[in-house]
Design a protein around this motif. Structure first.
Motif, PDB file in Angstrom:
ATOM      1  N   TYR A  22       0.835  -1.212   0.000  1.00 32.35           N
ATOM      2  CA  TYR A  22       0.000   0.000   0.000  1.00 32.35           C
ATOM      3  C   TYR A  22       0.872   1.264   0.000  1.00 32.35           C
ATOM      4  N   LEU A  23       1.950   1.289   0.818  1.00 28.96           N
ATOM      5  CA  LEU A  23       2.816   2.466   0.872  1.00 28.96           C
ATOM      6  C   LEU A  23       3.669   2.609  -0.382  1.00 28.96           C
ATOM      7  N   SER A  24       4.169   1.484  -0.921  1.00 28.82           N
ATOM      8  CA  SER A  24       5.109   1.542  -2.040  1.00 28.82           C
ATOM      9  C   SER A  24       4.423   1.819  -3.370  1.00 28.82           C
ATOM     10  N   GLY A  31       0.878   2.535  -3.676  1.00 29.47           N
ATOM     11  CA  GLY A  31      -0.326   3.356  -3.597  1.00 29.47           C
ATOM     12  C   GLY A  31      -1.558   2.643  -4.116  1.00 29.47           C
ATOM     13  N   MET A  40      -5.185   0.746  -4.285  1.00 31.52           N
ATOM     14  CA  MET A  40      -6.479   0.933  -3.644  1.00 31.52           C
ATOM     15  C   MET A  40      -6.864  -0.324  -2.867  1.00 31.52           C
TER      16      MET A  40
END
Length: 278
Positions: free
Chosen positions: A257-259, A261, A263
């Motif tokens: 999710y952080l790397s 982005g 959904m």
């Protein structure tokens, strides 16, 4: 007038327990839920390490300080008895894991309690054969001459051996397909390039080193639902309910999710979980 200065001492609560997971495919043993098992690190000898990697069927497996194999994959003769005074189970020199699902070894299960056992049905078959009262020397008829032909026996044995080899081959294919279709850290552990893409860590070893530092804190995770967020209250109770993913896979999902982005719908599809779990 004198003022006494009070010294405040802060003591950080630490949890000395470590949560080890067995790295053998399809083995879900964990030290937190299987206290009767022992978890062993890979040997330092390089040749013996290769034997372990081949036996557990983990090609291109990168061995780290957290890699463990549980004791249920070793024969009894490989476990030294009794354990050390600290309760640590040791292995005999040169021990290699040989007991797995794919070689028809079933993991031990607990025996049923005395109240769970069922009684055997009564024996309805006659215990004695009816005899002729006029025959003073009764005997039973047996066909001692009946025997299986050697040729038919050899054909049956060869057919059974071929079936065993076919079953073993199919099981290996199913295991490889299952691992390749599962989107998790285990799938990309052998590729540092994929680790950098999905997590931004330089290598798998760097990622596991960071995980080792934060793993003790997973016991204190506070899970907040959407309903609790809507209330906007500071008194959020701890949730001890089980999750659909292992803690390390939850960490891998969060790094995705952080790397990238991604959904929530995309993450739920990749990890094969419901969107609400994301």
């Amino acid at each position: 007038m004198t003022c006494k200065r009070t010294k405040l001492s802060f003591q950080q609560r630490t949890d000395s327990r470590s949560n080890h997971h067995c790295c053998v495919p399809f083995c879900t043993a964990s030290s937190r839920s299987n206290s009767h098992l022992s978890f062993h690190t890979f040997p330092k000898d390089s040749e013996l390490q290769k034997q372990w990697v081949v036996k557990i069927r983990r090609d291109h497996f990168i061995i780290t300080s957290t890699s463990r194999v549980c004791s249920q994959h070793f024969v009894t003769a490989d476990l030294i008895e009794p354990p050390t005074p600290a309760g640590r189970q040791r292995l005999t020199p040169g021990a290699v894991p040989v007991l797995f699902h794919w070689n028809n070894y079933n993991m031990p299960t607990a025996r049923p309690g005395v109240w769970e056992r069922t009684e055997r049905p009564p024996n309805t078959e006659p215990t004695e054969m009816p005899t002729d009262p006029d025959d003073p020397w009764p005997c039973h008829e047996h066909d001692y001459c009946a025997s299986t032909e050697p040729a038919a026996l050899d054909i049956s044995l060869n057919k059974n051996e071929e079936l065993r080899e076919e079953i073993s081959r199919l099981r290996k294919q199913v295991e490889e397909l299952t691992i390749s279709s599962r989107f998790g850290l285990e799938r990309f552990a052998a590729s540092d390039e994929d680790i950098r893409f999905f997590t931004r860590f330089a290598t798998h070893a760097h990622l596991m080193g960071f995980w080792k530092q934060i793993e003790p804190a997973t016991l204190n995770i506070v899970r907040v639902t959407r309903a609790q967020t809507a209330v906007k209250t500071d008194q959020v109770p701890h949730s001890a309910s089980a999750t659909v993913l292992q803690p390390i896979d939850e960490f891998f999902l969060f790094m995705n999710y952080l790397s990238l982005g991604l959904m929530q719908r995309d993450l739920a599809h990749r990890f094969r979980i419901h969107r609400s779990h994301c």
